[in-house]
Scaffold this motif. Structure first.
Motif, PDB file in Angstrom:
ATOM      1  N   GLY A 152       4.230 -14.916  -2.541  1.00 10.65           N
ATOM      2  CA  GLY A 152       3.202 -13.895  -2.385  1.00 10.65           C
ATOM      3  C   GLY A 152       3.490 -12.989  -1.205  1.00 10.65           C
ATOM      4  O   GLY A 152       3.293 -11.762  -1.287  1.00 10.65           O
ATOM      5  N   ARG A 153       3.968 -13.564  -0.135  1.00 12.54           N
ATOM      6  CA  ARG A 153       4.295 -12.759   1.051  1.00 12.54           C
ATOM      7  C   ARG A 153       5.415 -11.776   0.746  1.00 12.54           C
ATOM      8  O   ARG A 153       5.363 -10.608   1.153  1.00 12.54           O
ATOM      9  N   GLN A 154       6.406 -12.230   0.012  1.00 14.19           N
ATOM     10  CA  GLN A 154       7.521 -11.350  -0.329  1.00 14.19           C
ATOM     11  C   GLN A 154       7.059 -10.211  -1.233  1.00 14.19           C
ATOM     12  O   GLN A 154       7.496  -9.061  -1.076  1.00 14.19           O
ATOM     13  N   LEU A 155       6.163 -10.499  -2.172  1.00 17.18           N
ATOM     14  CA  LEU A 155       5.592  -9.433  -2.996  1.00 17.18           C
ATOM     15  C   LEU A 155       4.785  -8.465  -2.137  1.00 17.18           C
ATOM     16  O   LEU A 155       4.867  -7.244  -2.301  1.00 17.18           O
ATOM     17  N   PHE A 156       4.005  -9.022  -1.240  1.00 14.26           N
ATOM     18  CA  PHE A 156       3.107  -8.231  -0.399  1.00 14.26           C
ATOM     19  C   PHE A 156       3.875  -7.206   0.428  1.00 14.26           C
ATOM     20  O   PHE A 156       3.476  -6.054   0.554  1.00 14.26           O
ATOM     21  N   ILE A 157       5.005  -7.634   0.998  1.00 16.12           N
ATOM     22  CA  ILE A 157       5.759  -6.751   1.888  1.00 16.12           C
ATOM     23  C   ILE A 157       6.869  -5.998   1.164  1.00 16.12           C
ATOM     24  O   ILE A 157       7.462  -5.074   1.729  1.00 16.12           O
ATOM     25  N   GLY A 158       7.144  -6.369  -0.078  1.00 14.02           N
ATOM     26  CA  GLY A 158       8.293  -5.806  -0.774  1.00 14.02           C
ATOM     27  C   GLY A 158       7.995  -4.533  -1.541  1.00 14.02           C
ATOM     28  O   GLY A 158       6.873  -4.031  -1.571  1.00 14.02           O
ATOM     29  N   SER A 159       9.019  -3.996  -2.196  1.00 17.02           N
ATOM     30  CA  SER A 159       8.926  -2.709  -2.884  1.00 17.02           C
ATOM     31  C   SER A 159       8.256  -2.821  -4.255  1.00 17.02           C
ATOM     32  O   SER A 159       7.924  -1.806  -4.861  1.00 17.02           O
ATOM     33  N   LYS A 160       8.041  -4.044  -4.733  1.00 17.98           N
ATOM     34  CA  LYS A 160       7.437  -4.204  -6.058  1.00 17.98           C
ATOM     35  C   LYS A 160       5.927  -4.034  -5.997  1.00 17.98           C
ATOM     36  O   LYS A 160       5.352  -3.260  -6.759  1.00 17.98           O
ATOM     37  N   ALA A 161       5.268  -4.719  -5.093  1.00 18.90           N
ATOM     38  CA  ALA A 161       3.800  -4.616  -4.977  1.00 18.90           C
ATOM     39  C   ALA A 161       3.381  -3.613  -3.903  1.00 18.90           C
ATOM     40  O   ALA A 161       2.381  -2.928  -4.040  1.00 18.90           O
ATOM     41  N   ARG A 162       4.128  -3.571  -2.814  1.00 20.65           N
ATOM     42  CA  ARG A 162       3.924  -2.579  -1.745  1.00 20.65           C
ATOM     43  C   ARG A 162       2.523  -2.642  -1.117  1.00 20.65           C
ATOM     44  O   ARG A 162       2.005  -1.634  -0.664  1.00 20.65           O
ATOM     45  N   CYS A 163       1.907  -3.807  -1.084  1.00 17.99           N
ATOM     46  CA  CYS A 163       0.602  -3.945  -0.426  1.00 17.99           C
ATOM     47  C   CYS A 163       0.698  -3.551   1.041  1.00 17.99           C
ATOM     48  O   CYS A 163      -0.235  -2.982   1.619  1.00 17.99           O
ATOM     49  N   PHE A 164       1.852  -3.849   1.635  1.00 15.58           N
ATOM     50  CA  PHE A 164       2.063  -3.638   3.071  1.00 15.58           C
ATOM     51  C   PHE A 164       2.051  -2.159   3.452  1.00 15.58           C
ATOM     52  O   PHE A 164       1.886  -1.810   4.609  1.00 15.58           O
ATOM     53  N   ASP A 165       2.198  -1.274   2.449  1.00 10.85           N
ATOM     54  CA  ASP A 165       2.152   0.162   2.750  1.00 10.85           C
ATOM     55  C   ASP A 165       0.818   0.562   3.362  1.00 10.85           C
ATOM     56  O   ASP A 165       0.746   1.507   4.162  1.00 10.85           O
ATOM     57  N   CYS A 166      -0.258  -0.107   2.954  1.00 12.32           N
ATOM     58  CA  CYS A 166      -1.605   0.209   3.461  1.00 12.32           C
ATOM     59  C   CYS A 166      -2.166  -0.903   4.342  1.00 12.32           C
ATOM     60  O   CYS A 166      -2.933  -0.634   5.269  1.00 12.32           O
ATOM     61  N   HIS A 167      -1.816  -2.135   4.021  1.00 16.18           N
ATOM     62  CA  HIS A 167      -2.378  -3.287   4.735  1.00 16.18           C
ATOM     63  C   HIS A 167      -1.323  -3.880   5.678  1.00 16.18           C
ATOM     64  O   HIS A 167      -0.623  -4.832   5.324  1.00 16.18           O
ATOM     65  N   PHE A 168      -1.243  -3.293   6.874  1.00 18.21           N
ATOM     66  CA  PHE A 168      -0.263  -3.806   7.838  1.00 18.21           C
ATOM     67  C   PHE A 168      -0.895  -3.898   9.215  1.00 18.21           C
ATOM     68  O   PHE A 168      -2.108  -3.773   9.354  1.00 18.21           O
ATOM     69  N   MET A 169      -0.112  -4.136  10.230  1.00 17.52           N
ATOM     70  CA  MET A 169      -0.564  -4.423  11.588  1.00 17.52           C
ATOM     71  C   MET A 169      -1.300  -5.760  11.602  1.00 17.52           C
ATOM     72  O   MET A 169      -1.409  -6.442  10.594  1.00 17.52           O
ATOM     73  N   GLU A 170      -1.834  -6.131  12.765  1.00 15.07           N
ATOM     74  CA  GLU A 170      -2.377  -7.479  12.922  1.00 15.07           C
ATOM     75  C   GLU A 170      -3.616  -7.738  12.081  1.00 15.07           C
ATOM     76  O   GLU A 170      -3.906  -8.882  11.725  1.00 15.07           O
ATOM     77  N   ASP A 171      -4.335  -6.690  11.719  1.00 13.41           N
ATOM     78  CA  ASP A 171      -5.534  -6.873  10.906  1.00 13.41           C
ATOM     79  C   ASP A 171      -5.337  -6.419   9.463  1.00 13.41           C
ATOM     80  O   ASP A 171      -6.292  -6.343   8.692  1.00 13.41           O
ATOM     81  N   PHE A 172      -4.116  -6.085   9.093  1.00 13.72           N
ATOM     82  CA  PHE A 172      -3.749  -5.732   7.720  1.00 13.72           C
ATOM     83  C   PHE A 172      -4.517  -4.511   7.209  1.00 13.72           C
ATOM     84  O   PHE A 172      -5.055  -4.505   6.104  1.00 13.72           O
ATOM     85  N   THR A 173      -4.544  -3.475   8.034  1.00 17.36           N
ATOM     86  CA  THR A 173      -5.082  -2.190   7.617  1.00 17.36           C
ATOM     87  C   THR A 173      -4.364  -1.084   8.374  1.00 17.36           C
ATOM     88  O   THR A 173      -4.004  -1.267   9.543  1.00 17.36           O
ATOM     89  N   ASP A 174      -4.166   0.055   7.702  1.00 13.38           N
ATOM     90  CA  ASP A 174      -3.576   1.201   8.387  1.00 13.38           C
ATOM     91  C   ASP A 174      -4.655   2.153   8.899  1.00 13.38           C
ATOM     92  O   ASP A 174      -4.346   3.211   9.438  1.00 13.38           O
ATOM     93  N   ASP A 175      -5.920   1.772   8.725  1.00 14.04           N
ATOM     94  CA  ASP A 175      -7.063   2.548   9.215  1.00 14.04           C
ATOM     95  C   ASP A 175      -7.113   3.962   8.634  1.00 14.04           C
ATOM     96  O   ASP A 175      -7.686   4.868   9.238  1.00 14.04           O
ATOM     97  N   SER A 176      -6.513   4.139   7.470  1.00 15.04           N
ATOM     98  CA  SER A 176      -6.549   5.460   6.840  1.00 15.04           C
ATOM     99  C   SER A 176      -7.571   5.455   5.705  1.00 15.04           C
ATOM    100  O   SER A 176      -8.232   4.454   5.434  1.00 15.04           O
ATOM    101  N   PHE A 177      -7.696   6.605   5.054  1.00 14.43           N
ATOM    102  CA  PHE A 177      -8.612   6.747   3.922  1.00 14.43           C
ATOM    103  C   PHE A 177      -7.780   7.075   2.691  1.00 14.43           C
ATOM    104  O   PHE A 177      -6.949   7.985   2.723  1.00 14.43           O
ATOM    105  N   ARG A 178      -8.013   6.346   1.611  1.00 16.86           N
ATOM    106  CA  ARG A 178      -7.182   6.500   0.420  1.00 16.86           C
ATOM    107  C   ARG A 178      -8.029   6.467  -0.851  1.00 16.86           C
ATOM    108  O   ARG A 178      -9.039   5.765  -0.926  1.00 16.86           O
ATOM    109  N   ASN A 179      -7.585   7.220  -1.832  1.00 16.88           N
ATOM    110  CA  ASN A 179      -8.179   7.190  -3.157  1.00 16.88           C
ATOM    111  C   ASN A 179      -7.271   6.344  -4.040  1.00 16.88           C
ATOM    112  O   ASN A 179      -6.147   6.741  -4.342  1.00 16.88           O
ATOM    113  N   ILE A 180      -7.746   5.175  -4.464  1.00 19.53           N
ATOM    114  CA  ILE A 180      -6.931   4.290  -5.296  1.00 19.53           C
ATOM    115  C   ILE A 180      -7.416   4.277  -6.746  1.00 19.53           C
ATOM    116  O   ILE A 180      -7.133   3.352  -7.492  1.00 19.53           O
TER     117      ILE A 180
END
Length: 234
Positions: A152-180
């Motif tokens: 799951g961690r590899q999916l989270f940070i990898g290019s397939k799921a890319r969760c880490f693009d928005c959910h990163f740093m120590e609290d897993f957020t980039d503090d931005s606003f997004r339309n998903i």
């Protein structure tokens, strides 16, 4: 003092609810329903977010309308669907209480006012930081992840799921606003950040939530439409 105020019902118009009525400690200071109940049976317009790990956030609320914990803390008191009490009246109630006048003088060397009320709330919320998950142990070389968790961690940070693009740093957020894709374009649907900025580019955007304590904070999204993490991932 901030903790006591967080559980104080006299800060609502009918003295029936407190901050903790929606931000339940046993659920990581979030609620268990899509929309929380405030005074007179009114319901909130959006899902109650957790107030854990808010110390370093630059924006607050799903639409980012507050820029500090102090500013954020007084808005639910005034909101007619939540606590419904003008801040001035809340301060009057606190000044009428011998206990609170004493506590405020101990903490701030002055009687209750809007400014030190906000400061007290913020001081308490700044203590609500969590950094002791199994992921933190793994990060500090004090524990290990299971094979499934590592996949799951590899999916989270990898290019397939890319969760880490928005959910990163120590609290897993980039503090931005997004339309998903949750805004369907209808006028009655919540258009999010746009309601604050009036910038057409912000239509349907909402604040990226952090993922700490996520197992305790269902339902998910700004409108609580998903009841499980599996639905969120789908």
């Amino acid at each position: 003092l901030g903790r006591k105020l967080f559980f104080e019902k006299i800060l609502s118009a009918d003295s029936s609810v407190s901050c903790s009525g929606c931000h339940k400690p046993e659920h990581a200071f979030s609620d268990t329903v899509a929309f929380s109940k405030g005074i007179y049976g009114h319901y909130t317009k959006r899902n109650t977010p957790s107030v854990l790990n808010m110390k370093n956030r630059p924006y607050y609320f799903w639409d980012g309308r507050a820029g500090s914990l102090e500013e954020q803390s007084l808005m639910p008191i005034q909101n007619p669907d939540e606590m419904g009490l003008p801040v001035g009246e809340a301060v009057m109630r606190l000044n009428a209480s011998p206990l609170y006048t004493r506590l405020f003088k101990q903490a701030f060397q002055e009687k209750p006012n809007a400014s030190n009320l906000a400061k007290a709330f913020a001081a308490f919320e700044q203590t609500l930081e969590t950094v002791d998950s199994r992921f933190d142990d793994w990060s500090n070389n004090e524990g290990s992840l299971s094979a499934s968790e590592e996949r799951g961690r590899q999916l989270f940070i990898g290019s397939k799921a890319r969760c880490f693009d928005c959910h990163f740093m120590e609290d897993f957020t980039d503090d931005s606003f997004r339309n998903i894709g949750l805004f369907d374009g209808r006028e009655l649907n919540d258009s999010g950040r746009y309601l604050i900025t009036k910038n057409p580019m912000d239509i349907g955007k909402f604040k990226t939530p952090g993922l700490r304590n996520i197992a305790l904070t269902a339902p998910y999204m700004h409108n609580g439409q998903f009841t499980t993490l599996e639905r969120v991932l789908e």
